[in-house]
Design an enzyme around this catalytic site. Structure first.
Site, PDB file in Angstrom:
ATOM      1  N   GLU A 278       0.643  -1.137   0.064  1.00 28.25           N
ATOM      2  CA  GLU A 278      -0.015   0.053   0.189  1.00 28.25           C
ATOM      3  C   GLU A 278       0.780   1.250   0.112  1.00 28.25           C
ATOM      4  O   GLU A 278       0.495   2.155   0.769  1.00 28.25           O
ATOM      5  CB  GLU A 278      -1.117   0.149   1.360  1.00 28.25           C
TER       6      GLU A 278
ATOM      7  N   GLU B 136      -6.221 -10.913  -1.166  1.00 23.38           N
ATOM      8  CA  GLU B 136      -6.856 -10.640   0.072  1.00 23.38           C
ATOM      9  C   GLU B 136      -8.253 -10.581  -0.396  1.00 23.38           C
ATOM     10  O   GLU B 136      -9.097  -9.672   0.219  1.00 23.38           O
ATOM     11  CB  GLU B 136      -6.401  -9.395   0.768  1.00 23.38           C
TER      12      GLU B 136
END
Ligand code: XIL
Length: 336
Positions: free
Chosen positions: A144, A250
């Site tokens: 991220e 995910e």
């Protein structure tokens, strides 16, 4: 029970949760593991062992857990996970070396010059990679790092080390374990084209500079509506055409993304099943060398991070609160 009977409606003779999901698949099928559940809940344990052949630690490899003090690494739970994977023949994907969240206080408060930060950063990465060498097959090296508008997120690592921290993280990880597959992992890669282009340009630039980056993790915390299937198709095409392995890393599919008052209906469960099936079909179309696998961010709705994190009623995973397979499980199996 409602879920089981609706499951049977969609079955075409394959929806038997006694048969592994992974036995239907040409690529690994994984889940984010919670060691407490594994140790204390026999339903969870059974599903973990029987259904999946790839494992990502949901939390325990994050610096907060693994590296709680500057000169101390807590390997205890992590080594139990390694043992579980070895005994049960599961691939272990490491998540995550460098992130701006779930950092221990000692890192947040670390005092030092740029070169001292860099040394600490290098030791963090390399101590972990060396410890798990030969045991962890692949790493989310950086998680991220890109903002929604495509700029570099202003993390503590960027502030203290500079923009080159991403390049350095990949170089240090590769140096410590040259056999591990190295991934950049992020969310909204399908939904947000600007972000995707920025990630690709960053990683292609690193490659041009001789840095090893094998793949990209598309987190896929999505809903039944967004991103649309054509957006997912475009992302899969673009990443694979740029020669990156793709890990759907995910996956969970929210039924209540706007956190409203909520009633679970069979129709919504069908939509969830159809969404995952559509994604799976698209994923099967990319060349197999780019299919690193599909990993779910949990097993049962009862312990999904979404309920706790967003404080809402939601049912995003393959198994219901009682560990019964949901329609999404059944249709996924048919589609694999
Ligand atoms: C989540 C865990 O599942 C939670 O238990 C924890 O409280 C917060 O982090 N993106 C990521 C994951 O890369 O590490 C996050 O995991 C979910 C979002």
């Amino acid at each position: 029970m409602i879920l089981l009977s609706s499951c049977k409606k969609t079955e075409i003779g394959k929806c038997d949760d006694l048969q592994s999901l992974y036995s239907f698949s040409d690529f690994p099928i994984g889940f984010a593991i919670d060691m407490n559940e594994l140790n204390n809940d026999s339903h969870y344990y059974e599903i973990a062992v029987s259904q999946f052949n790839s494992v990502t630690p949901g939390n325990i490899f994050k610096p907060y857990y693994l590296h709680p003090a500057e000169s101390y690494f807590d390997w205890f739970e992590a080594d139990r996970l390694v043992e579980f994977c070895q005994n049960n023949n599961k691939r272990l994907h490491g998540h995550t070396l460098i992130w701006h969240n779930q950092l221990p206080d000692w890192i947040m408060n670390f005092q030092g010059s740029q070169s001292e930060w860099e040394l600490m950063f290098k030791e963090h990465i390399q101590t972990i990679c060396l410890h798990f060498k030969g045991k962890v097959k692949s790493w989310d090296v950086v998680n991220e790092a890109i903002n929604d508008n495509g700029t570099l997120r202003n993390t503590i690592w960027k502030q203290k080390i500079g923009n080159s921290y991403i390049e350095k993280a990949f170089r240090y990880a590769h140096e410590a374990d040259p056999d591990a597959f190295l991934f950049y992992n992020d969310y909204d890669i399908a939904l947000n084209e600007t972000k995707r282009k920025a990630i690709l340009s960053l990683l292609n630039n690193l490659r041009q500079r001789g840095v090893t980056v094998h793949g990209i993790g598309m987190q896929m915390h999505i809903s039944v509506v967004h991103p649309e299937n054509h957006q997912i198709a475009a992302a899969l095409k673009e990443l694979s055409e740029n020669d990156f392995k793709i890990h759907l890393s995910e996956v969970d599919i929210s039924l209540n993304p706007l956190s409203r008052e909520f009633e679970l209906t069979e129709e919504l469960l069908e939509r969830q099943a159809n969404k995952l099936a559509a994604i799976t079909l698209l994923y099967k179309e990319i060349p197999s060398r780019y299919q690193y696998g599909i990993t779910f961010w949990g097993v049962s709705d009862r312990n999904s991070w979404i309920r706790e994190h967003f404080n809402r009623d939601d049912y995003p995973l393959l198994f219901d609160d009682n560990y019964n397979p949901k329609p999404v499980y059944c249709k996924f199996k048919e589609t694999l």
